[in-house]
Design an enzyme around this catalytic site. Structure first.
Site, PDB file in Angstrom:
ATOM      1  CG  ASN A   9      -1.660   1.216   1.512  1.00  9.59           C
ATOM      2  OD1 ASN A   9      -1.809   2.037   0.450  1.00  9.59           O
ATOM      3  ND2 ASN A   9      -2.322   1.321   2.562  1.00  9.59           N
ATOM      4  CD1 TRP A  10       3.565   1.082  -2.748  1.00  8.81           C
ATOM      5  CD2 TRP A  10       3.485   1.903  -4.696  1.00  8.81           C
ATOM      6  NE1 TRP A  10       4.154   0.084  -3.419  1.00  8.81           N
ATOM      7  CE2 TRP A  10       4.503   0.808  -4.687  1.00  8.81           C
ATOM      8  CE3 TRP A  10       3.591   2.678  -5.789  1.00  8.81           C
ATOM      9  CZ2 TRP A  10       4.876   0.167  -6.021  1.00  8.81           C
ATOM     10  CZ3 TRP A  10       4.063   1.988  -6.870  1.00  8.81           C
ATOM     11  CH2 TRP A  10       4.827   1.000  -7.032  1.00  8.81           C
ATOM     12  CE  LYS A  11      -0.234   3.211   4.777  1.00  7.92           C
ATOM     13  NZ  LYS A  11      -0.044   3.376   6.083  1.00  7.92           N
ATOM     14  CG  HIS A  94      -5.706   2.262   4.910  1.00  9.12           C
ATOM     15  ND1 HIS A  94      -5.386   2.892   6.235  1.00  9.12           N
ATOM     16  CD2 HIS A  94      -4.740   1.031   4.872  1.00  9.12           C
ATOM     17  CE1 HIS A  94      -4.137   2.661   6.323  1.00  9.12           C
ATOM     18  NE2 HIS A  94      -3.564   1.506   5.710  1.00  9.12           N
ATOM     19  CD  GLU A  96      -2.798   5.405   6.644  1.00 12.22           C
ATOM     20  OE1 GLU A  96      -2.783   5.489   5.523  1.00 12.22           O
ATOM     21  OE2 GLU A  96      -2.093   4.861   7.286  1.00 12.22           O
ATOM     22  CD  GLU A 166      -3.731  -2.521   7.280  1.00 14.09           C
ATOM     23  OE1 GLU A 166      -2.540  -2.753   6.864  1.00 14.09           O
ATOM     24  OE2 GLU A 166      -4.288  -1.452   6.993  1.00 14.09           O
ATOM     25  N   GLY A 172       2.577   2.149  10.802  1.00 15.73           N
ATOM     26  CA  GLY A 172       3.587   3.221  10.487  1.00 15.73           C
ATOM     27  C   GLY A 172       4.353   3.525  11.978  1.00 15.73           C
ATOM     28  CB  SER A 213       5.160  -2.038  12.147  1.00 14.90           C
ATOM     29  OG  SER A 213       4.901  -0.698  12.276  1.00 14.90           O
ATOM     30  N   GLY A 234       2.842  -1.333   4.429  1.00  8.83           N
ATOM     31  CA  GLY A 234       2.818   0.288   3.991  1.00  8.83           C
ATOM     32  C   GLY A 234       4.374   0.557   3.518  1.00  8.83           C
ATOM     33  N   GLY A 235       4.839   1.224   4.654  1.00 14.42           N
ATOM     34  CA  GLY A 235       6.270   1.629   4.537  1.00 14.42           C
ATOM     35  C   GLY A 235       7.297   0.871   3.783  1.00 14.42           C
TER      36      GLY A 235
HETATM   37  P1  PGA Z   1       2.791   0.101   7.630  1.00 12.18           P
HETATM   38  O1  PGA Z   1       1.344   0.339   6.927  1.00 12.18           O
HETATM   39  O2  PGA Z   1       3.162  -1.286   7.285  1.00 12.18           O
HETATM   40  O3  PGA Z   1       3.500   1.214   7.319  1.00 12.18           O
HETATM   41  O4  PGA Z   1       2.742   0.103   9.042  1.00 12.18           O
HETATM   42  C1  PGA Z   1       0.505  -0.524   6.703  1.00 12.18           C
HETATM   43  C2  PGA Z   1      -0.809  -0.062   6.473  1.00 12.18           C
HETATM   44  O5  PGA Z   1      -1.244   1.087   6.565  1.00 12.18           O
HETATM   45  O6  PGA Z   1      -1.559  -0.812   5.218  1.00 12.18           O
END
Ligand code: PGA
Length: 256
Positions: A9-11, A94, A96, A166, A172, A213, A234-235
């Protein structure tokens, strides 16, 4: 046979040029790990360019959200058919989106239904906040998100769904859930709900990803758990080398 599905997930990261560079890097190392299903989810604008580069490769492409109407006066929204033109997958719900953009279980359900109707495969995110976790409400919150988010979905439609658990406090933060804690939610909360709604055979075959994470150094341990069928990353998906290292970890787990 066990299948592991790793999605990036590149956000809101990567310009089109950067996205092309990143996906090229991922594609150049992916061939060796063909037992793992992998996908990347760039921002809307970068999706067509990334899709073009992924054509004819095993790497799938997803969008990070979708609207539920087919067309009309909905400025800035993107319809399911538009997403389906260039994507195999879409993420809905998600945390967010829930926290920053007013997403609710009801709108998650609308997006999910519309996306499935358009032929997309859908990653549905669920997970509790830190406060909910500390109040011992994880099971209650995840159950509500699952029941309301997946309301009125048939067993046949469910075959196109992946659940991503999640925990919000792990996203994050560099503080992943322990493999045991994550597996407990997958195995004892989410899986029984899937089995109850879709029947055991189908429920057991739906993949439940963990997200929050995931890094190259904890991926193998997480994917080794009985009900962690992959990850939403994500990251660590923003760098070809670290994303490939996570896919490699999945491949090794599958190879025993
Ligand atoms: P993260 O994000 O791996 O940076 O914790 C995961 C996500 O939000 O899908």
């Amino acid at each position: 046979m066990r299948r592991i599905f790793v999605a990036g997930n590149w956000k809101m990261h990567k310009t089109i040029a950067e996205a092309k560079e990143l996906v090229s890097g991922i594609l150049s190392g992916l061939g060796q790990y063909d037992n793992v299903e992998a996908a990347v989810c760039p921002s809307y604008l970068a999706v067509p360019a990334v899709s073009e580069l992924c054509e004819g490769t095993p790497l799938k492409v997803g969008a990070q959200n979708v609207y539920w109407e087919e067309s009309g006066a909905y400025t800035a929204e993107v319809a399911p058919q538009m997403v389906a033109e260039v994507c195999d997958y879409v993420i809905v719900g998600h945390s967010e989106r829930r926290k920053l953009f007013g997403e609710t279980d009801e709108t998650v359900n609308k997006r999910l239904k519309a996306a499935l109707k358009a032929g997309l495969k859908v990653i549905v995110c669920v997970g509790e906040t830190l406060e909910e976790n500390e109040a011992g409400e994880t099971e209650k919150v995840v159950t509500r998100q699952m029941k309301d988010g997946l309301a009125d979905i048939s067993a046949e439609q469910a075959m196109d769904i992946t659940i991503a658990y999640e925990p919000v406090w792990a996203i994050g933060t560099g503080r992943a859930a322990t493999p045991e804690d994550a597996n407990h939610v997958h195995k004892d909360v989410i899986r029984p709900l899937l089995n109850a709604q879709f029947g055991e055979e189908r429920g057991e075959s739906i993949r439940i990803q963990y997200g929050g994470s995931i890094k190259p150094n904890n991926a193998a341990e997480l994917f080794s758990m009985s009900d962690i069928d992959g990850g939403l990353v994500g990251g660590a998906s923003l760098d070809a080398e670290s994303f490939l290292a996570i896919i490699k970890a999945a491949s090794k787990v599958l190879n025993g």
